[in-house]
Design an enzyme around this catalytic site. Structure first.
Site, short mmCIF file in Angstrom:
data_model
loop_
_atom_site.label_atom_id
_atom_site.label_comp_id
_atom_site.label_asym_id
_atom_site.label_seq_id
_atom_site.Cartn_x
_atom_site.Cartn_y
_atom_site.Cartn_z
N LYS A 211 0.86 -1.19 0.00
CA LYS A 211 0.00 0.00 0.00
C LYS A 211 0.90 1.23 0.00
O LYS A 211 1.68 1.45 0.94
CB LYS A 211 -0.91 0.00 1.24
CG LYS A 211 -1.65 1.34 1.46
CD LYS A 211 -2.58 1.30 2.68
CE LYS A 211 -3.16 2.69 2.99
NZ LYS A 211 -4.01 2.71 4.19
N ASP B 177 -2.49 10.33 3.44
CA ASP B 177 -3.89 9.94 3.62
C ASP B 177 -4.60 10.99 4.47
O ASP B 177 -4.53 10.95 5.70
CB ASP B 177 -3.95 8.56 4.29
CG ASP B 177 -5.39 8.08 4.50
OD1 ASP B 177 -6.30 8.69 3.90
OD2 ASP B 177 -5.57 7.10 5.24
N LYS C 219 -9.99 13.10 7.88
CA LYS C 219 -9.52 12.72 9.21
C LYS C 219 -9.49 13.95 10.12
O LYS C 219 -9.33 15.06 9.62
CB LYS C 219 -8.09 12.16 9.10
CG LYS C 219 -8.01 10.77 8.51
CD LYS C 219 -6.57 10.28 8.54
CE LYS C 219 -6.45 8.89 7.94
NZ LYS C 219 -7.15 7.84 8.71
N ASP D 2 1.68 6.52 5.50
CA ASP D 2 0.70 5.57 4.98
C ASP D 2 1.20 4.84 3.73
O ASP D 2 0.47 4.04 3.14
CB ASP D 2 -0.64 6.28 4.72
CG ASP D 2 -1.84 5.37 4.90
OD1 ASP D 2 -1.70 4.33 5.56
OD2 ASP D 2 -2.91 5.71 4.36
N ASP E 11 -12.08 7.26 3.63
CA ASP E 11 -10.86 7.03 4.42
C ASP E 11 -10.47 5.54 4.44
O ASP E 11 -9.39 5.19 4.88
CB ASP E 11 -11.08 7.55 5.85
CG ASP E 11 -9.78 7.75 6.60
OD1 ASP E 11 -8.71 7.69 5.96
OD2 ASP E 11 -9.83 7.98 7.83
N GLU F 30 -9.36 3.82 2.12
CA GLU F 30 -8.83 3.89 0.75
C GLU F 30 -7.78 2.82 0.46
O GLU F 30 -7.57 2.48 -0.69
CB GLU F 30 -8.24 5.29 0.49
CG GLU F 30 -6.79 5.52 0.95
CD GLU F 30 -6.57 5.36 2.45
OE1 GLU F 30 -7.56 5.47 3.21
OE2 GLU F 30 -5.42 5.12 2.86
N ARG G 22 -7.70 -0.38 1.01
CA ARG G 22 -8.27 -1.57 0.37
C ARG G 22 -8.71 -1.27 -1.06
O ARG G 22 -8.73 -2.16 -1.91
CB ARG G 22 -9.43 -2.11 1.24
CG ARG G 22 -10.56 -1.15 1.42
CD ARG G 22 -11.43 -1.48 2.61
NE ARG G 22 -10.86 -1.02 3.88
CZ ARG G 22 -11.44 -1.19 5.05
NH1 ARG G 22 -12.60 -1.81 5.15
NH2 ARG G 22 -10.86 -0.74 6.15
N1 BES Z 1 -4.16 4.61 6.88
C1 BES Z 1 -5.32 4.41 7.66
C2 BES Z 1 -5.11 3.43 8.80
C3 BES Z 1 -4.28 3.95 9.94
C4 BES Z 1 -4.79 4.87 10.83
C5 BES Z 1 -3.00 3.46 10.13
C6 BES Z 1 -4.01 5.31 11.88
C7 BES Z 1 -2.24 3.89 11.20
C8 BES Z 1 -2.74 4.83 12.07
C9 BES Z 1 -6.44 3.86 6.78
O1 BES Z 1 -6.46 4.33 5.50
C10 BES Z 1 -7.71 4.29 7.42
O2 BES Z 1 -7.96 5.46 7.46
N2 BES Z 1 -8.49 3.33 7.89
C11 BES Z 1 -9.71 3.63 8.56
C12 BES Z 1 -10.71 2.61 8.11
C13 BES Z 1 -12.10 2.92 8.54
C14 BES Z 1 -12.62 4.14 7.83
C15 BES Z 1 -12.99 1.73 8.23
C16 BES Z 1 -9.47 3.53 10.06
O3 BES Z 1 -8.69 2.67 10.49
O4 BES Z 1 -10.03 4.35 10.78
ZN ZN Z 2 -4.68 4.91 4.72
MN MN Z 3 -7.50 6.14 5.30
#
Ligand code: BES
Ligand code: ZN
Ligand code: MN
Length: 498
Positions: A264, A269, A276, A287, A346, A348, A350
């Site tokens: 990834k 992000d 966020k 990210d 968010d 993204e 996947r």
């Molecule tokens: N890159 C983030 C995951 C992340 C967040 C990694 C904080 C490390 C620290 C990912 O893209 C994301 O935002 N995931 C969301 C998914 C949710 C919207 C289902 C998350 O984990 O909040």
């Molecule tokens: Zn992300």
């Molecule tokens: Mn994200």
């Protein structure tokens, strides 16, 4: 900085600093005993100051009867506590002392730690990796550059019998350490420098240095033709064009099925329209650490020179809000033909990975492992110590856990049962891109599993381990390069002899 294997008698070693071990209760390791004998019992006399706890250090100058300029006595900890964690403490402490005294050369004789020849390779490889990691300094975007390292060589003292195995081990260790460095550097670079295009350029540069490696970049128009509308939807709001970076390493005959690594590479992000919150948002430059660890592993692989075919696929994009960005409720068609309802922009990672995973099919892979900072939920589940491992292939899970243990790069399996799949049901598309608040790491992997039916696949969620957030330690860790390297090394060991 060079690592080398040193043999010979410990008292006649010419070095700026000789590091020898002391166990609790003043028990000297074999090399320390030899020095003590040469110095007519001097070590025993001064050792009262040292308790022998792992990593505890005492620097001695002008030790009589030996050639080394200094001796650093290093606590080894109790015999039954000689584990990876203490070994890391010892190496960290040794290196921080060596840096402080600004010496040019050092020899480490931690013979008190060798339990058997069997794990000498493993232990020395870790020592090499961990010593090297202590010497990493980030200054790419500082006007004042870090002081050049005074250390020119670190030797490991071994018996002549073990020298050959030792050379092999430090050579592998240096290769992995270089891969870790690369992953850390890419991770640490800011989002305005390390863009999808920058990652592509680095992948091209890496291939230029190595004959076995070829890099191909798929631009947005080519991805569009392939039907990668999910991947492309993520970068829509960004002025940085998305890239699919494909690196092919050919170390075996052309017809040998490759192992594929997918990373990834979200170079920043913001969350997109599902923006966020502001706090710590800077950390979302990390990210792309999945991509960085895949690229670091490819670099290590060129140095390891493994007789394997390996393909790296990096899905690189920037997730920004904009007038033309994806909105919650938008539906895209993936390269596989399945449609996805983007309920949260968010989620993204996947969305880029699913098309990269479909693209992986064309390589008819032996295995596919994807690596991603995919879910905050993984930090809730496992904290900052273990990578989350999800797969329905029990053999691949077992192999990866063995590699993780050997590499001292922790991973822990989470379930991927079908019961969780229905959390991704959508009224308007084949799949929703989020599965609700429960088991976020599992449902993210469930989403990916819809695109990996044609091969053996495992997913590594490195959200909790890819970087440190705190103070002076803030920065990318280079995980899980050691695990991925060991995964590949173990594939060579397993392949049948010709
Ligand atoms: N890159 C983030 C995951 C992340 C967040 C990694 C904080 C490390 C620290 C990912 O893209 C994301 O935002 N995931 C969301 C998914 C949710 C919207 C289902 C998350 O984990 O909040
Ligand atoms: Zn992300
Ligand atoms: Mn994200």
């Amino acid at each position: 900085m060079e690592f080398e294997i040193v043999t010979g008698s410990v008292e006649s070693l010419e070095t700026d600093c000789l590091i020898v071990g002391v166990a609790p209760e003043g028990e000297l390791a074999p090399s320390a005993q030899q020095i003590d004998a040469a110095a007519s019992g001097y070590l025993k006399e001064v050792i009262g100051d040292l308790q022998g706890k792992a990593g505890e250090a005492l620097l001695l100058h002008k030790v009589p009867g030996i050639s080394a300029t200094r001796v650093l006595l290093m606590g080894l900890g109790k015999a039954d506590e000689r584990n990876d964690r203490n070994q890391l403490k010892i190496i960290k402490s040794a290196l921080s002392n060596l840096k402080a005294i600004r010496c040019k050369s050092a020899v480490i004789a931690l013979d008190g730690l060798e339990s058997s020849d069997d794990d000498l390779y493993r232990q020395l490889r870790h020592n090499t990796e961990w010593a090297s990691a202590e010497l990493y300094q980030y200054d790419a975007t500082k006007s004042k550059k870090a002081d050049p390292l005074s250390l020119e060589s670190i030797g490991f003292l071994l018996s002549q019998d073990n020298a050959e195995l030792g050379e092999f081990s430090i050579s592998d260790g240096s290769a992995i350490a270089n891969g870790v460095d690369t992953a850390r550097e890419l991770g640490n670079l800011p989002g305005n420098v390390c863009t999808p295009n920058y990652l592509a350029e680095q992948a091209i540069a890496l291939a230029e240095e190595c004959d076995e490696l070829t890099t191909t970049i798929l631009e947005e128009d080519e991805m569009d033709k392939l039907g990668m509308h999910s991947l492309l939807s993520v970068g829509k709001g960004s002025s940085e064009p998305s890239k699919l970076i494909v690196m092919e390493y050919q170390g075996a005959a052309a017809d040998v099925k490759p192992h594929v690594l997918v990373g990834k590479g979200i170079t920043f992000d913001t969350g997109g329209i599902s923006l966020k919150p502001g706090g710590k948002m800077d950390e979302m430059k990390f990210d792309m650490c999945g991509a960085a660890s895949v690229m670091g592993t490819m670099e290590a692989l060129t140095e390891l020179g493994l007789d394997l075919n390996v393909v790296a696929i990096i899905a690189a994009a920037e997730n920004m809000p904009a007038g033309n960005a994806s909105k919650p409720g938008d539906i895209v068609t993936t390269m596989s033909g399945q449609t996805v309802e983007i309920l949260n922009t968010d989620a993204e990672g996947r969305l880029v990975l699913c098309d990269a995973l479909t693209y992986a099919e064309r390589f008819e892979p032996e295995t596919v492992v994807d690596v991603a900072t995919l879910t905050g939920a993984c930090i809730v589940a496992l904290g900052h110590h273990a990578t989350g491992l999800l797969t329905n292939d029990d053999d691949l899970a077992a192999d990866l856990l063995v590699s993780s243990e050997f590499a001292a790069d922790k991973a822990w399996r989470l379930p991927l049962w079908d019961e969780y799949q229905e959390q991704l049901d959508s009224n308007f598309a084949d799949i929703a891109n989020i599965g609700g608040p429960a088991a976020g790491t599992v449902t993210a992997a469930c989403f990916l599993s819809r695109f990996t039916k044609k091969y053996r696949w495992a997913h590594l969620d490195i959200a909790g381990v890819a970087w440190n957030s705190n103070g002076k330690a803030k920065g990318a860790t280079g995980r899980c390069v050691p695990l991925l390297c060991q995964h590949l090394i173990s594939q060579v060991d397993e392949s049948p002899e010709e």
